[in-house]
Enzyme design. Structure first.
Site, PDB file in Angstrom:
ATOM      1  N   GLU A   1       0.826  -1.206   0.000  1.00 18.50           N
ATOM      2  CA  GLU A   1       0.000   0.000   0.000  1.00 18.50           C
ATOM      3  C   GLU A   1       0.863   1.261   0.000  1.00 18.50           C
ATOM      4  OE1 GLU A   1      -4.032  -0.713   2.330  1.00 18.50           O
ATOM      5  OE2 GLU A   1      -2.299  -1.338   3.535  1.00 18.50           O
TER       6      GLU A   1
ATOM      7  N   TYR B   1     -12.098  28.124   1.546  1.00 17.35           N
ATOM      8  CA  TYR B   1     -12.105  26.700   1.198  1.00 17.35           C
ATOM      9  C   TYR B   1     -10.902  26.303   0.374  1.00 17.35           C
ATOM     10  CZ  TYR B   1     -14.919  28.581  -2.712  1.00 17.35           C
ATOM     11  OH  TYR B   1     -15.404  29.317  -3.758  1.00 17.35           O
TER      12      TYR B   1
ATOM     13  N   GLU C   1      -7.032   7.198  10.503  1.00 16.87           N
ATOM     14  CA  GLU C   1      -7.313   7.985  11.695  1.00 16.87           C
ATOM     15  C   GLU C   1      -6.217   9.022  11.948  1.00 16.87           C
ATOM     16  OE1 GLU C   1      -7.608   4.731  11.293  1.00 16.87           O
ATOM     17  OE2 GLU C   1      -9.006   3.840  12.725  1.00 16.87           O
TER      18      GLU C   1
ATOM     19  N   LYS D   1     -10.748   5.265   1.872  1.00 15.11           N
ATOM     20  CA  LYS D   1      -9.879   4.538   0.945  1.00 15.11           C
ATOM     21  C   LYS D   1     -10.799   3.836  -0.031  1.00 15.11           C
ATOM     22  CE  LYS D   1      -6.111   2.417   2.171  1.00 15.11           C
ATOM     23  NZ  LYS D   1      -5.074   1.442   2.626  1.00 15.11           N
TER      24      LYS D   1
END
Length: 123
Positions: A21, A53, A72, A98
């Site tokens: 990954e 933004y 997290e 993901k």
């Protein structure tokens, strides 16, 4: 209070616990909602009086580019930065997803959702 949402930010990044990954990377989606007092900006019509933004998008992209084992961790970094860098933000929620995670099976995405609010430093 008003709400500003930045939704469906797509980014390619390198998060995960598997070596592959971090080497190959994956597609991610990030959504962010912030709460702030928008009364001044609604009357002044000045960008300097609101939560920009473009700034929020920049923070998300920069934090997503720092590889982590866990979504997290990325979510917490995003929240910490926006509170540290824009005093107008009172509350925020971030969703980090993901897409097509390598967990065996037909799974569209896995998502973490984290919320926080500005801490009062009155002692």
């Amino acid at each position: 209070m008003g709400i500003i949402k930045v939704e469906n930010i797509r980014i390619y990044a390198y998060h995960g616990c598997l070596k592959e990954e971090k080497k190959i990377g994956s597609d991610y989606r990030v959504d962010l909602q912030v709460e702030a007092d928008l009364r001044t900006s609604s009357e002044s019509d000045k960008l300097s009086d609101t939560v920009d933004y473009v700034f929020l998008n920049k923070v998300i992209k920069e934090e997503m580019l720092k590889p982590s084992h866990l979504l997290e961790t990325v979510g917490k970094r995003i929240l910490d930065r926006i509170f540290n860098e824009d005093p107008r933000i009172e509350k925020a929620t971030v969703w980090v997803s993901k897409l097509n995670p390598p967990i065996g099976g037909d799974v569209a995405r896995v998502t973490i959702k984290m919320s926080d609010k500005r801490k009062n430093h009155l002692n």
